[in-house]
Design a protein around this motif. Sequence first.
Motif, PDB file in Angstrom:
ATOM      1  N   LEU A   1      14.570 135.607  -9.011  1.00 41.45           N
ATOM      2  CA  LEU A   1      13.704 136.441  -9.857  1.00 41.45           C
ATOM      3  C   LEU A   1      14.503 137.252 -10.868  1.00 41.45           C
ATOM      4  N   GLN A   2      15.610 137.841 -10.405  1.00 38.53           N
ATOM      5  CA  GLN A   2      16.348 138.746 -11.284  1.00 38.53           C
ATOM      6  C   GLN A   2      17.316 137.992 -12.214  1.00 38.53           C
ATOM      7  N   ASP A   3      18.125 137.101 -11.663  1.00 38.33           N
ATOM      8  CA  ASP A   3      19.179 136.477 -12.442  1.00 38.33           C
ATOM      9  C   ASP A   3      18.672 135.312 -13.296  1.00 38.33           C
ATOM     10  N   GLU A   4      17.833 134.468 -12.712  1.00 39.98           N
ATOM     11  CA  GLU A   4      17.405 133.276 -13.432  1.00 39.98           C
ATOM     12  C   GLU A   4      16.183 133.509 -14.313  1.00 39.98           C
ATOM     13  N   LEU A   5      15.280 134.400 -13.866  1.00 41.01           N
ATOM     14  CA  LEU A   5      14.051 134.610 -14.612  1.00 41.01           C
ATOM     15  C   LEU A   5      14.006 135.947 -15.351  1.00 41.01           C
ATOM     16  N   GLY A   6      14.877 136.861 -14.975  1.00 40.76           N
ATOM     17  CA  GLY A   6      14.915 138.149 -15.656  1.00 40.76           C
ATOM     18  C   GLY A   6      13.736 139.043 -15.312  1.00 40.76           C
ATOM     19  N   LEU A   7      13.232 138.951 -14.118  1.00 43.54           N
ATOM     20  CA  LEU A   7      12.102 139.787 -13.685  1.00 43.54           C
ATOM     21  C   LEU A   7      12.608 141.000 -12.932  1.00 43.54           C
ATOM     22  N   GLU A   8      11.791 142.063 -12.933  1.00 44.83           N
ATOM     23  CA  GLU A   8      12.143 143.311 -12.238  1.00 44.83           C
ATOM     24  C   GLU A   8      11.548 143.276 -10.840  1.00 44.83           C
ATOM     25  N   VAL A   9      12.392 143.559  -9.844  1.00 45.92           N
ATOM     26  CA  VAL A   9      11.977 143.525  -8.445  1.00 45.92           C
ATOM     27  C   VAL A   9      12.027 144.938  -7.888  1.00 45.92           C
ATOM     28  N   ALA A  10      10.940 145.360  -7.229  1.00 51.38           N
ATOM     29  CA  ALA A  10      10.861 146.681  -6.594  1.00 51.38           C
ATOM     30  C   ALA A  10      10.600 146.488  -5.113  1.00 51.38           C
ATOM     31  N   PHE A  11      11.295 147.280  -4.274  1.00 54.74           N
ATOM     32  CA  PHE A  11      11.151 147.137  -2.831  1.00 54.74           C
ATOM     33  C   PHE A  11      10.017 148.028  -2.331  1.00 54.74           C
ATOM     34  N   ALA A  12       9.344 147.601  -1.265  1.00 54.84           N
ATOM     35  CA  ALA A  12       8.226 148.352  -0.690  1.00 54.84           C
ATOM     36  C   ALA A  12       8.138 148.025   0.785  1.00 54.84           C
ATOM     37  N   GLY A  13       7.527 148.939   1.547  1.00 53.98           N
ATOM     38  CA  GLY A  13       7.260 148.666   2.955  1.00 53.98           C
ATOM     39  C   GLY A  13       8.114 149.494   3.875  1.00 53.98           C
ATOM     40  N   PRO A  14       7.532 150.296   4.779  1.00 58.09           N
ATOM     41  CA  PRO A  14       8.271 151.125   5.742  1.00 58.09           C
ATOM     42  C   PRO A  14       8.707 150.313   6.950  1.00 58.09           C
ATOM     43  N   LYS A  15       9.527 150.928   7.751  1.00 63.34           N
ATOM     44  CA  LYS A  15       9.880 150.311   9.022  1.00 63.34           C
ATOM     45  C   LYS A  15       8.698 150.407   9.974  1.00 63.34           C
ATOM     46  N   ILE A  16       8.634 149.443  10.908  1.00 63.54           N
ATOM     47  CA  ILE A  16       7.560 149.439  11.898  1.00 63.54           C
ATOM     48  C   ILE A  16       8.029 150.265  13.085  1.00 63.54           C
ATOM     49  N   ALA A  17       7.209 151.238  13.467  1.00 64.20           N
ATOM     50  CA  ALA A  17       7.575 152.119  14.575  1.00 64.20           C
ATOM     51  C   ALA A  17       7.529 151.366  15.900  1.00 64.20           C
ATOM     52  N   LEU A  18       8.274 151.855  16.904  1.00 67.50           N
ATOM     53  CA  LEU A  18       8.334 151.226  18.217  1.00 67.50           C
ATOM     54  C   LEU A  18       6.984 151.341  18.912  1.00 67.50           C
ATOM     55  N   ASP A  19       6.530 150.237  19.496  1.00 76.88           N
ATOM     56  CA  ASP A  19       5.280 150.186  20.249  1.00 76.88           C
ATOM     57  C   ASP A  19       4.077 150.583  19.421  1.00 76.88           C
ATOM     58  N   LYS A  20       4.163 150.378  18.164  1.00 73.96           N
ATOM     59  CA  LYS A  20       3.015 150.635  17.302  1.00 73.96           C
ATOM     60  C   LYS A  20       2.556 149.299  16.723  1.00 73.96           C
ATOM     61  N   ARG A  21       1.265 149.212  16.468  1.00 73.02           N
ATOM     62  CA  ARG A  21       0.718 148.016  15.829  1.00 73.02           C
ATOM     63  C   ARG A  21       1.248 147.935  14.401  1.00 73.02           C
ATOM     64  N   ILE A  22       1.663 146.751  14.002  1.00 74.77           N
ATOM     65  CA  ILE A  22       2.248 146.591  12.681  1.00 74.77           C
ATOM     66  C   ILE A  22       1.219 146.942  11.638  1.00 74.77           C
ATOM     67  N   ASN A  23       1.630 147.797  10.721  1.00 73.30           N
ATOM     68  CA  ASN A  23       0.740 148.197   9.645  1.00 73.30           C
ATOM     69  C   ASN A  23       1.171 147.481   8.380  1.00 73.30           C
ATOM     70  N   LEU A  24       0.287 146.607   7.899  1.00 69.34           N
ATOM     71  CA  LEU A  24       0.625 145.833   6.718  1.00 69.34           C
ATOM     72  C   LEU A  24       0.387 146.600   5.430  1.00 69.34           C
ATOM     73  N   GLY A  25      -0.138 147.792   5.541  1.00 71.76           N
ATOM     74  CA  GLY A  25      -0.365 148.572   4.331  1.00 71.76           C
ATOM     75  C   GLY A  25       0.918 149.190   3.824  1.00 71.76           C
ATOM     76  N   GLY A  26       0.932 149.583   2.572  1.00 71.21           N
ATOM     77  CA  GLY A  26       2.113 150.190   1.993  1.00 71.21           C
ATOM     78  C   GLY A  26       2.237 151.640   2.427  1.00 71.21           C
ATOM     79  N   PRO A  27       3.227 152.341   1.949  1.00 76.39           N
ATOM     80  CA  PRO A  27       3.409 153.756   2.277  1.00 76.39           C
ATOM     81  C   PRO A  27       2.316 154.580   1.632  1.00 76.39           C
TER      82      PRO A  27
END
Length: 842
Positions: free
Chosen positions: A763-789
Amino acid sequence: MRDLVLLGSSIVLPPDPIPPHHRTKPKPKPKPKPSLLTSTSARLSPPISSLRSRHPLLSDVRWDLNNYSDLATKLVQDGRFDDFSTMAETLILSGVELSQLVELVSAGISGLLREGRVYCVVEVLRKVDKLGICPLELFDGSTLELLSKECRRILNCGQVEEVVELIEILDGFHFPVKKLLEPLDFIKICVNKRNPNLAVRYACILPHAQILFCTIIHEFGKKRDLGSALTAFEASKQKLIGPNMYCYRTMIDVCGLCSHYQKSRYIYEELLAQKITPNIYVFNSLMNVNVHDLSYTFNVYKNMQNLGVTADMASYNILLKACCVAGRVDLAQEIYREVQNLESNGMLKLDVFTYSTIIKVFADAKLWQMALKIKEDMLSAGVIPNTVTWSALISSCANAGITEQAIQLFKEMLLAGCEPNSQCYNILLHACVEACQYDRAFRLFQSWKDSRFQEISGGTGNGNTVGVELKHQNCITSMPNCLSNSHHLSFSKSFPFTPTTTTYNILMKACGTDYYRAKALMDEMKTAGLSPNHISWSILIDICGGTGNIVGAVRILKTMREAGIKPDVVAYTTAIKYCVESKNLKIAFSLFAEMKRYQIQPNLVTYNTLLRARSRYGSLHEVQQCLAIYQHMRKAGYKSNDYYLKELIEEWCEGVIQDNNLNQSKFSSVNRADWGRPQSLLLEKVAAHLQKSVAESLAIDLQGLTQVEARIVVLAVLRMIKENYILGHPIKDDILIILGIKKVDANLVEHESPVKGAIIKLLQDELGLEVAFAGPKIALDKRINLGGPPGSDPDWQEALGRNRLPTELESSTRRPAVLQRFKVTRKSLDHWLQRRVGATRG
């Protein structure tokens, strides 16, 4: 003196008549509709006392009996059974002989039967039965014939239940009911009406019920009415004493006729569960019905041996037939040697069916020399080959491509005086066509049509006769002389030749690309009273398409439907094949859509022809079209060449990166080891993403993919976005890319996914697109939350809702896990699209 009236068994005086002025008119009563077999006295004339003015001599019962003849006949014909019974009883008490009374009544019964009033006859029989007279004594041969004729008339009127009721009543009077109707005629009418209960009811009346039950079951089976046959079979088990093996055998045969093989096995298992040993006929029927399943057939054979039932010649013939169907030459040879051994010990005698079957086994395997060896064994044993045997022998050479030997066997067949059937002729024609001896095939056909057999060798069309000419006219040479003459053979017997639809189909194949000659053959077929079938039309489509006339080939499909023949998968696939070869892909895919519209299931050839229609893809629509066929194919249970399709999609996806041949070359040579994996997951992923509408928020799910596969999926989505952008559909959202869950070990050391690095580099080198990271860590013994922060875009959650993670990722976990995801911003996508579209237009 006042007249006497007969009442019961005494003679009494009637009361004085009522004066006319005291009489009242009785209210009319509704007349009940008479049943066929019920009394009709309610609608008859006044009592016998009103006849006293016409018969004054009734007061003297000792009067001459002959004078009562007309009166008795009149009473019976009028249906005045009570009065008739009273008179008959009085005459009996007066000493009249029963034989005289029988003569008195017979004439009246015959008259009733001639008038079709069988219900009146039944009432007479009931009355005389109460008087102690056997009703059958009232019927002589002619009267019984009249009764039989009346029963047939009622049956032909469709009143089946009334006939059964009548037969039951007559059987109660000990009539020979078996002679009144032909049982098979009655059963066939019940079969046509799909009424097994009446057929069973009728069978129970007759003395040979066990035979009739088999007939009923078999007749329903011939109509492919398995339900009614089973009803009759269950009734036979209730009505007959003990299990009837003939009924079991017939029911198993009917299961075969109705292609319900599993039901035949249930019936067999039912016998074994009751500790009943089937006889050899039941075993043979069971094996024959399941002959397509070699394993099951041999298991039944072994079970038969374990139960002490000795196999007969039919059993071994069925085993050979099972080997023939399964193509097991080795097993067939073992069985053949076994029966030869049994024959040498005098336990069995091989019949013509045995030899014919083993010859067909070798014929199907193209082992023509072994087939000829069986023929020698057959002749040595004194068994004369029949038409089936000769057909199998000719087929063995024809299948092996030895046309000359096949024709030589055909000549031997004629010399032996065995009449060829249409299959023999067709086998020879097919052998010539397969050997590309087209002219020879037509000459043979024409000579047979002209009532003579003529062989032209070589098949080159030079017309040199070097074989034999077999003429039917002026036949004067005996067979030994024929054998010594190699150029002209005459036969004392003429064999007819009747072409079939298969004959014309074979000749149409011999037309090559001559469409008009093939069309003329089809017209000749119709003139001969034959109907072209699906194969005929498919051959015509093949010839027309082979000349490059695609429009004509498609038009034949329409003509075929107008002729009342629904095009099948072969006809459509043939037309599609030539559309693809001529690059008329639009027509090819429209024919595929037409197949789905008419609910015609494509076969493997259809799918592969369409999937290989393009050597490269140019537009999103073409890729979507291809992937839709791919998914349709997998749902139908077929396996495709995924590698070939993956290569085409890879090339199309790499088209996103223009003017960068170095990168394409680099990609094509990297991670080839990954291509050993099944390609179906990748293709399904690509198909799922490319099917999304423009209005949907995009989320690319890369879980379970390798670096190469993930790259193709991402490029496929970007290619789709680019083509939609060119069509005027701008990007509305960021692209969310889901990499999956990254587990953390006990030391909380995180391991970067190799897919993540490869995709970010793309994405970045070959296509020249901007990449932004998202998503928190999943807490222990918690149901995975697919929603963003908190504060993240709610559209992401909606997009992820349509791309749910596997169940195990949604459940609780005892180790911490991180949902790896990042996004490509809309702004970056807009800039990239503008550059690409501008570069393309420039």
